[in-house]
Design a protein around this motif. Structure first.
Motif, PDB file in Angstrom:
ATOM      1  N   THR A 232       0.832  -1.213   0.000  1.00 63.14           N
ATOM      2  CA  THR A 232       0.000   0.000   0.000  1.00 63.14           C
ATOM      3  C   THR A 232       0.863   1.257   0.000  1.00 63.14           C
ATOM      4  OG1 THR A 232      -1.711  -1.192   1.222  1.00 63.14           O
ATOM      5  CG2 THR A 232      -1.841   1.209   1.233  1.00 63.14           C
ATOM      6  N   THR A 233       1.933   1.257   0.774  1.00 70.31           N
ATOM      7  CA  THR A 233       2.826   2.423   0.830  1.00 70.31           C
ATOM      8  C   THR A 233       3.523   2.630  -0.511  1.00 70.31           C
ATOM      9  OG1 THR A 233       3.164   2.065   3.190  1.00 70.31           O
ATOM     10  CG2 THR A 233       4.758   3.472   2.079  1.00 70.31           C
ATOM     11  N   ILE A 234       3.954   1.552  -1.148  1.00 69.09           N
ATOM     12  CA  ILE A 234       4.594   1.670  -2.464  1.00 69.09           C
ATOM     13  C   ILE A 234       3.600   2.199  -3.489  1.00 69.09           C
ATOM     14  CG2 ILE A 234       5.588   0.332  -4.372  1.00 69.09           C
ATOM     15  CD1 ILE A 234       6.913  -1.453  -2.210  1.00 69.09           C
ATOM     16  N   ALA A 235       2.378   1.679  -3.449  1.00 69.51           N
ATOM     17  CA  ALA A 235       1.341   2.152  -4.383  1.00 69.51           C
ATOM     18  C   ALA A 235       1.052   3.639  -4.160  1.00 69.51           C
ATOM     19  CB  ALA A 235       0.071   1.327  -4.221  1.00 69.51           C
ATOM     20  N   ALA A 236       0.940   4.040  -2.909  1.00 69.60           N
ATOM     21  CA  ALA A 236       0.690   5.460  -2.602  1.00 69.60           C
ATOM     22  C   ALA A 236       1.853   6.320  -3.085  1.00 69.60           C
ATOM     23  CB  ALA A 236       0.467   5.645  -1.102  1.00 69.60           C
TER      24      ALA A 236
ATOM     25  N   LEU B  14       3.993  10.183  -6.883  1.00 73.10           N
ATOM     26  CA  LEU B  14       5.045  10.562  -7.831  1.00 73.10           C
ATOM     27  C   LEU B  14       4.450  10.921  -9.189  1.00 73.10           C
ATOM     28  CD1 LEU B  14       8.102  10.804  -8.389  1.00 73.10           C
ATOM     29  CD2 LEU B  14       8.027   8.410  -9.122  1.00 73.10           C
ATOM     30  N   ILE B  15       3.500  10.130  -9.663  1.00 72.00           N
ATOM     31  CA  ILE B  15       2.859  10.408 -10.956  1.00 72.00           C
ATOM     32  C   ILE B  15       2.128  11.747 -10.918  1.00 72.00           C
ATOM     33  CG2 ILE B  15       1.007   9.657 -12.517  1.00 72.00           C
ATOM     34  CD1 ILE B  15       1.873   6.748 -11.840  1.00 72.00           C
ATOM     35  N   VAL B  16       1.362  11.969  -9.855  1.00 72.08           N
ATOM     36  CA  VAL B  16       0.627  13.240  -9.741  1.00 72.08           C
ATOM     37  C   VAL B  16       1.608  14.407  -9.603  1.00 72.08           C
ATOM     38  CG1 VAL B  16      -0.977  14.555  -8.286  1.00 72.08           C
ATOM     39  CG2 VAL B  16      -1.456  12.181  -8.834  1.00 72.08           C
ATOM     40  N   PHE B  17       2.715  14.205  -8.886  1.00 70.04           N
ATOM     41  CA  PHE B  17       3.713  15.273  -8.739  1.00 70.04           C
ATOM     42  C   PHE B  17       4.343  15.614 -10.093  1.00 70.04           C
ATOM     43  CE2 PHE B  17       7.992  16.849  -7.720  1.00 70.04           C
ATOM     44  CZ  PHE B  17       7.650  17.917  -6.909  1.00 70.04           C
TER      45      PHE B  17
ATOM     46  N   LEU C 215      -2.867  13.525  -1.450  1.00 74.12           N
ATOM     47  CA  LEU C 215      -2.099  12.312  -1.723  1.00 74.12           C
ATOM     48  C   LEU C 215      -0.827  12.255  -0.876  1.00 74.12           C
ATOM     49  CD1 LEU C 215      -2.551  12.003  -5.592  1.00 74.12           C
ATOM     50  CD2 LEU C 215      -3.627  10.626  -3.799  1.00 74.12           C
ATOM     51  N   SER C 216      -0.233  13.413  -0.614  1.00 71.28           N
ATOM     52  CA  SER C 216       0.943  13.451   0.276  1.00 71.28           C
ATOM     53  C   SER C 216       0.563  13.002   1.681  1.00 71.28           C
ATOM     54  CB  SER C 216       1.523  14.863   0.334  1.00 71.28           C
ATOM     55  OG  SER C 216       1.978  15.261  -0.914  1.00 71.28           O
ATOM     56  N   PHE C 217      -0.599  13.446   2.134  1.00 63.81           N
ATOM     57  CA  PHE C 217      -1.089  13.041   3.449  1.00 63.81           C
ATOM     58  C   PHE C 217      -1.346  11.531   3.489  1.00 63.81           C
ATOM     59  CE2 PHE C 217      -4.770  12.147   6.202  1.00 63.81           C
ATOM     60  CZ  PHE C 217      -4.206  12.468   7.430  1.00 63.81           C
ATOM     61  N   ILE C 218      -1.956  10.982   2.439  1.00 66.29           N
ATOM     62  CA  ILE C 218      -2.227   9.537   2.364  1.00 66.29           C
ATOM     63  C   ILE C 218      -0.907   8.753   2.397  1.00 66.29           C
ATOM     64  CG2 ILE C 218      -3.125   7.667   0.893  1.00 66.29           C
ATOM     65  CD1 ILE C 218      -5.305   9.327   2.260  1.00 66.29           C
ATOM     66  N   PHE C 219       0.079   9.223   1.624  1.00 68.37           N
ATOM     67  CA  PHE C 219       1.381   8.549   1.617  1.00 68.37           C
ATOM     68  C   PHE C 219       2.019   8.596   3.006  1.00 68.37           C
ATOM     69  CE2 PHE C 219       6.020   9.098   1.311  1.00 68.37           C
ATOM     70  CZ  PHE C 219       6.341   7.806   0.927  1.00 68.37           C
ATOM     71  N   LEU C 220       1.974   9.739   3.638  1.00 68.82           N
ATOM     72  CA  LEU C 220       2.547   9.880   4.973  1.00 68.82           C
ATOM     73  C   LEU C 220       1.840   8.953   5.967  1.00 68.82           C
ATOM     74  CD1 LEU C 220       4.544  11.392   6.793  1.00 68.82           C
ATOM     75  CD2 LEU C 220       2.769  13.091   7.177  1.00 68.82           C
ATOM     76  N   LEU C 221       0.542   8.865   5.881  1.00 67.69           N
ATOM     77  CA  LEU C 221      -0.234   7.980   6.749  1.00 67.69           C
ATOM     78  C   LEU C 221       0.167   6.509   6.529  1.00 67.69           C
ATOM     79  CD1 LEU C 221      -2.491   8.360   8.842  1.00 67.69           C
ATOM     80  CD2 LEU C 221      -4.135   7.934   7.014  1.00 67.69           C
ATOM     81  N   CYS C 222       0.294   6.113   5.277  1.00 65.87           N
ATOM     82  CA  CYS C 222       0.720   4.744   4.961  1.00 65.87           C
ATOM     83  C   CYS C 222       2.115   4.473   5.510  1.00 65.87           C
ATOM     84  CB  CYS C 222       0.718   4.512   3.448  1.00 65.87           C
ATOM     85  SG  CYS C 222      -0.916   4.445   2.705  1.00 65.87           S
ATOM     86  N   ALA C 223       3.015   5.447   5.368  1.00 68.03           N
ATOM     87  CA  ALA C 223       4.391   5.281   5.849  1.00 68.03           C
ATOM     88  C   ALA C 223       4.420   5.137   7.374  1.00 68.03           C
ATOM     89  CB  ALA C 223       5.253   6.454   5.403  1.00 68.03           C
TER      90      ALA C 223
END
Length: 176
Positions: free
Chosen positions: A40-44, A49-52, A69-77
């Motif tokens: 999930t973290t890799i997918a996020a 990265l694509i959106v950036f 999306l940054s918040f979602i990635f941070l949450l997953c991490a």
């Protein structure tokens, strides 16, 4: 069973490692506990990265998506790091136990009608049968859960001892 029975276990570290670290259980990123969080973290991260990379094609009104999306990635991490920490602590405890077994001279199980005792070089843990909630016996090991938790590999005892222990556990522990 009124007399005390004793099973002397072979303290071969490899027999215990085969059970404890079966199926990537010792892997920090791909253990059963962390595998889904890692994916999930890799997918996020990939989506972020694509959106950036495509942020210039986003309108100024849609820049909030990048923050979301940054918040979602941070949450997953964060969830991944908590799981990695849990696996790391478990692995440290298991390695400590394996080191203890590796150095021990006496590793035995003693049981009678009332008590179950594990003796590792004179350090004894004694439980009454009612202190155990559950046991599992399969073709590789026997595990006990209760006041103390134990796992005894089948390879660490003879076939006769293994079957005797399994029979005694069935008689004395109520399986849910």
């Amino acid at each position: 069973m009124s007399e005390e029975k004793v099973i002397a276990l072979k303290s071969d570290r490899k027999n215990f490692e085969d059970i404890y670290f079966n199926g990537n259980q010792g892997s920090l990123l791909f253990s059963p506990t962390t595998k889904s969080k890692t994916i999930t973290t890799i997918a996020a991260a990939v989506i972020l990265l694509i959106v950036f990379l495509l942020k210039d094609s986003l309108g100024k009104d849609n820049v909030g998506i990048l923050y979301f999306l940054s918040f979602i990635f941070l949450l997953c991490a964060v969830f991944l790091s908590v799981s990695i920490n849990k696996v790391s602590r478990w692995k440290k405890q298991v390695n400590h136990y394996l080191n203890l077994i590796d150095r021990c001279k006496v590793y035995e199980i003693r049981f009678d009608h009332n008590f179950f005792t594990v003796n590792i070089d004179g350090e004894k843990e004694t439980s009454e049968w009612k202190d155990f909630d559950y046991f599992e016996a399969n073709e590789k090991f026997i595990s006990l859960e209760g006041k103390y938790n134990y796992m005894f590999p089948k390879k660490s005892m003879s076939e006769k001892e293994y079957n005797m222990l399994k029979k005694i556990l069935k008689e004395n522990i109520n399986k849910p």
